[in-house]
Design a protein around this motif. Structure first.
Motif, mmCIF file in Angstrom:
data_model
loop_
_atom_site.group_PDB
_atom_site.id
_atom_site.type_symbol
_atom_site.label_atom_id
_atom_site.label_comp_id
_atom_site.label_asym_id
_atom_site.label_seq_id
_atom_site.Cartn_x
_atom_site.Cartn_y
_atom_site.Cartn_z
ATOM 1 N N CYS A 244 7.465 0.484 -1.003
ATOM 2 C CA CYS A 244 8.087 1.640 -1.579
ATOM 3 C C CYS A 244 8.883 1.960 -0.404
ATOM 4 C CB CYS A 244 7.130 2.951 -2.134
ATOM 5 S SG CYS A 244 8.266 4.272 -2.407
ATOM 6 N N LEU B 102 10.031 4.947 0.293
ATOM 7 C CA LEU B 102 9.834 6.202 0.885
ATOM 8 C C LEU B 102 8.345 6.352 1.541
ATOM 9 C CD1 LEU B 102 11.560 8.136 -1.744
ATOM 10 C CD2 LEU B 102 12.525 7.513 0.231
ATOM 11 N N CYS B 103 7.224 5.362 1.307
ATOM 12 C CA CYS B 103 6.086 5.539 1.692
ATOM 13 C C CYS B 103 5.385 4.348 1.808
ATOM 14 C CB CYS B 103 5.369 6.521 0.791
ATOM 15 S SG CYS B 103 4.675 5.542 -0.655
ATOM 16 N N ARG C 13 3.091 2.884 -0.086
ATOM 17 C CA ARG C 13 2.436 2.296 -1.160
ATOM 18 C C ARG C 13 3.299 1.007 -1.671
ATOM 19 N NH1 ARG C 13 2.936 7.850 -2.225
ATOM 20 N NH2 ARG C 13 0.883 9.121 -2.029
ATOM 21 N N CYS D 245 7.213 3.084 -5.173
ATOM 22 C CA CYS D 245 5.939 3.368 -5.981
ATOM 23 C C CYS D 245 5.948 4.212 -7.276
ATOM 24 C CB CYS D 245 5.148 3.798 -4.822
ATOM 25 S SG CYS D 245 5.183 5.624 -4.482
ATOM 26 N N HIS E 249 7.116 7.668 -6.477
ATOM 27 C CA HIS E 249 8.480 8.034 -5.969
ATOM 28 C C HIS E 249 9.329 7.459 -6.852
ATOM 29 C CE1 HIS E 249 6.382 8.730 -1.707
ATOM 30 N NE2 HIS E 249 7.044 9.623 -2.154
HETATM 31 ZN ZN ZN Z 1 6.401 5.729 -2.400
#
Ligand code: ZN
Length: 212
Positions: A34, A36-37, A39, A64, A67
């Motif tokens: 992802c 932003l993270c 996952r 993910c 998000h």
């Molecule tokens: Zn994410």
């Protein structure tokens, strides 16, 4: 025995142990993780899903399920603000070789900060997921800035009064920042180390257990 203890301590539950790690491979132009993270992107996690009529579902190639802008718009908007800092911190972790330290966090010399030191969370390993977890935990925990600078100056032996003068803030702000550091570090630890059972998270985050 000590070596075994050290190794087992460095294997949080989410990793599934030393042989349980999976290295994601991006498929074509799909992102493996992802944006932003830590996952996997939805396509990496679930494949390119289609419904009964063979129409593509809104499976995100870049995000993910937490998000996905189409299905989790509020999470997406909330964390999009942290994206630049998140990616910058992942780069710092690699550049500074932070994965080699066996600590939860590390102050690294940084001339741009008032104390001359900057706080980084140490990933539990150099695995991309762990690097992402450490970067995400740091930028989302609000540890950077005043709390980290107050902690750095406390570790240099400065009193709250001296710290206040150096940072141009009040004594009270310094004391508040210092008392907030441990809860923030504990909160970050849940992400850095991996999900812990709920009861353990609750007890770890209880403010009365925080002593500097
Ligand atoms: Zn994410």
């Amino acid at each position: 025995m000590r070596l075994i203890d050290t190794l087992s301590r460095k294997q949080p539950e989410h990793t599934g142990g030393p042989t349980g790690r999976v290295y994601l491979k991006a498929k074509g132009r799909y992102a493996d993780y992802c944006d932003l993270c830590w996952r996997p992107s939805e396509v990496t996690a679930k494949g390119d899903q289609r419904d009964e009529d063979n129409r593509k579902l809104s499976t995100s190639r870049r995000f993910c399920s937490e998000h996905n802008p189409q299905t989790s718009a509020s999470n997406y908007r909330r964390d999009l603000k942290f994206k630049a800092d998140f990616w910058a911190e992942m780069e710092n972790i690699r550049k500074l070789g932070l994965a080699r330290y066996d600590t939860k966090f590390k102050f690294i010399p940084d001339e741009t900060t008032p104390s001359g030191w900057e706080l980084h969370l140490v990933p539990v390993s150099a695995h991309p997921e762990d690097v992402r977890r450490a970067a995400y935990a740091l930028v989302h925990s609000k540890l950077r800035g005043t709390p980290a600078q107050c902690l750095a100056m406390k570790m240099q032996g400065l009193s709250p009064q001296e710290t206040a003068v150096r940072l141009g803030i009040t004594d009270r702000t310094v004391r508040l920042a210092l008392s907030g550091v441990m809860p923030k570090l504990k909160q970050a630890e849940v992400i850095r180390w991996g999900e812990a059972p709920r009861s353990r998270i609750a007890s770890r985050m209880a403010p009365q257990t925080c002593v500097l």
